[in-house]
Motif scaffolding. Structure first.
Motif, mmCIF file in Angstrom:
data_model
loop_
_atom_site.group_PDB
_atom_site.id
_atom_site.type_symbol
_atom_site.label_atom_id
_atom_site.label_comp_id
_atom_site.label_asym_id
_atom_site.label_seq_id
_atom_site.Cartn_x
_atom_site.Cartn_y
_atom_site.Cartn_z
ATOM 1 N N ASP A 115 0.879 -1.236 0.097
ATOM 2 C CA ASP A 115 -0.041 -0.184 0.037
ATOM 3 C C ASP A 115 0.910 1.292 0.128
ATOM 4 O O ASP A 115 0.239 2.320 0.243
ATOM 5 C CB ASP A 115 -0.854 0.153 1.202
ATOM 6 N N ALA A 116 2.135 1.164 -0.129
ATOM 7 C CA ALA A 116 3.020 2.136 0.035
ATOM 8 C C ALA A 116 2.797 3.209 -1.022
ATOM 9 O O ALA A 116 2.403 2.538 -2.029
ATOM 10 C CB ALA A 116 4.342 2.270 0.419
ATOM 11 N N ARG A 117 3.293 4.428 -1.262
ATOM 12 C CA ARG A 117 3.246 5.265 -2.341
ATOM 13 C C ARG A 117 3.975 4.806 -3.458
ATOM 14 O O ARG A 117 3.694 5.038 -4.642
ATOM 15 C CB ARG A 117 3.665 6.675 -1.820
ATOM 16 N N TYR A 170 -3.203 -4.513 -13.268
ATOM 17 C CA TYR A 170 -2.129 -4.164 -12.290
ATOM 18 C C TYR A 170 -2.424 -2.705 -11.714
ATOM 19 O O TYR A 170 -1.654 -1.973 -11.918
ATOM 20 C CB TYR A 170 -0.803 -4.234 -12.913
ATOM 21 N N PRO A 171 -3.704 -2.634 -11.160
ATOM 22 C CA PRO A 171 -3.900 -1.116 -10.803
ATOM 23 C C PRO A 171 -2.833 -0.551 -9.611
ATOM 24 O O PRO A 171 -2.472 0.759 -9.959
ATOM 25 C CB PRO A 171 -4.955 -1.215 -9.995
ATOM 26 N N ARG A 172 -1.981 -1.251 -8.783
ATOM 27 C CA ARG A 172 -1.280 -0.692 -7.909
ATOM 28 C C ARG A 172 0.212 -0.121 -8.886
ATOM 29 O O ARG A 172 0.590 0.898 -8.522
ATOM 30 C CB ARG A 172 -0.672 -1.536 -6.874
ATOM 31 N N LEU A 173 0.471 -1.078 -9.680
ATOM 32 C CA LEU A 173 1.633 -0.691 -10.537
ATOM 33 C C LEU A 173 1.464 0.626 -11.543
ATOM 34 O O LEU A 173 2.124 1.439 -11.525
ATOM 35 C CB LEU A 173 1.990 -1.697 -11.352
ATOM 36 N N VAL A 174 0.008 0.693 -11.760
ATOM 37 C CA VAL A 174 -0.373 1.745 -12.568
ATOM 38 C C VAL A 174 -0.306 2.997 -11.779
ATOM 39 O O VAL A 174 0.260 3.982 -12.041
ATOM 40 C CB VAL A 174 -1.650 1.569 -13.241
ATOM 41 N N ALA A 175 -0.883 2.711 -10.395
ATOM 42 C CA ALA A 175 -0.816 3.977 -9.712
ATOM 43 C C ALA A 175 0.549 4.602 -9.309
ATOM 44 O O ALA A 175 0.812 5.629 -9.350
ATOM 45 C CB ALA A 175 -1.647 3.844 -8.289
ATOM 46 N N ILE A 176 1.379 3.551 -8.972
ATOM 47 C CA ILE A 176 2.847 3.957 -8.690
ATOM 48 C C ILE A 176 3.537 4.630 -9.896
ATOM 49 O O ILE A 176 4.109 5.619 -9.759
ATOM 50 C CB ILE A 176 3.494 2.691 -8.273
ATOM 51 N N ASP A 177 3.077 4.210 -10.821
ATOM 52 C CA ASP A 177 3.849 4.548 -12.418
ATOM 53 C C ASP A 177 3.408 5.994 -12.283
ATOM 54 O O ASP A 177 4.254 6.720 -12.747
ATOM 55 C CB ASP A 177 3.523 3.939 -13.437
ATOM 56 N N SER A 178 2.077 6.422 -12.150
ATOM 57 C CA SER A 178 1.489 7.701 -12.399
ATOM 58 C C SER A 178 2.082 8.792 -11.174
ATOM 59 O O SER A 178 2.400 9.815 -11.720
ATOM 60 C CB SER A 178 -0.068 7.812 -12.047
ATOM 61 N N VAL A 179 2.328 8.371 -9.983
ATOM 62 C CA VAL A 179 3.105 8.871 -9.086
ATOM 63 C C VAL A 179 4.383 9.356 -9.557
ATOM 64 O O VAL A 179 4.985 10.657 -9.612
ATOM 65 C CB VAL A 179 2.894 8.485 -7.528
#
Ligand SMILES: N[C@@H](CCC(=O)N[C@@H](CS)C(=O)NCC(=O)O)C(=O)O
Length: 217
Positions: free
Chosen positions: A156-158, A189-198
């Motif tokens: 869950d980390a940023r 892969y929503p977590r990977l997509v989110a981290i990539d966006s950040v």
């Protein structure tokens, strides 16, 4: 950052090489000035005598240090940068967190990326007769398999490695760029997509994007 090399570093790279893209992100995050020298993989410059003298494997990236010494292997380069330019750190200080960040970086750098290297894709075509569509399927298959595991590991980390961008995130961004370029559906892969966006929202990371660096003429 990607201009005259105040520090004298020269990055021999190719704009769309993901191993090179990792090093550009690391250099930019650390604010280390460098000059790029294009080695065109499509023209075969990586196999020229000049480049083989820089990197005996015929790979990019190769980082030329201010004193003229040359270093290959993106993760070795980034580890060296961490020693020479410690702030901001790209590796967690805690030994377990550091090992876990490396676990994630190596999943990408050792278990996804080498299977999809240009020479491997070319060999599939020239020696094994695989058509372009089959080679693209091969590419997507290995990214999907690796990303499925990484998604489970992401937490869950940023960022992949914790609350600051680190070595695993530096490896993720280019691999996600490649996945999209090969039209892999990344919605599983929503977590990977989110981290990539950040990551993409960080100026230093955005400046390393293949579209932002000068392609080989
Ligand atoms: N493990 C190496 C891999 C380097 C690598 O695969 N580079 C690719 C571009 S991403 C390359 O130079 N390929 C040239 C070729 O396949 O002919 C690293 O991390 O630096």
């Amino acid at each position: 950052m990607n201009g005259a090399a105040a520090s004298g570093y020269v990055l021999h790279d190719y704009f769309r090489s993901s191993a090179s893209y990792r090093v550009r992100i690391a250099l930019n995050l650390k604010g280390v000035a460098y000059r790029r020298h294009d080695v065109s993989l499509v023209k075969g410059d990586q196999r020229s005598p000049q480049h083989l003298a820089r990197n005996a494997q015929g790979f990019v990236p190769a980082l030329e240090l201010p004193d003229g010494r040359m270093l290959g292997q993106s993760l070795a380069i980034i580890e060296w940068l961490e020693s020479a330019h410690p702030a901001p750190a790209l590796y967690p200080a805690d030994p377990f967190a550091r090992a876990r960040a490396m676990e994630r970086a190596l999943l990408i750098a050792c278990d996804i990326h080498p299977l999809n290297n240009l020479r491997v894709l070319r060999y599939l075509g020239s020696a094994l007769g695989a058509e372009q569509a089959a080679r693209d399927d091969w590419y997507r298959h290995w990214v999907a398999e690796g990303f499925a595991a990484l998604e489970q590991m992401a937490g869950d980390a940023r960022f992949l490695g914790g609350e600051a961008p680190g070595i695993a995130d530096v490896c993720l961004v280019p691999q996600m760029f490649n996945a999209r370029r090969l039209e892999l559906d990344v919605t599983p892969y929503p977590r990977l997509v989110a981290i990539d966006s950040v990551m993409a929202a960080i100026d230093a990371v955005a400046a390393a994007h293949p579209d932002r660096v000068q392609p080989a003429a």
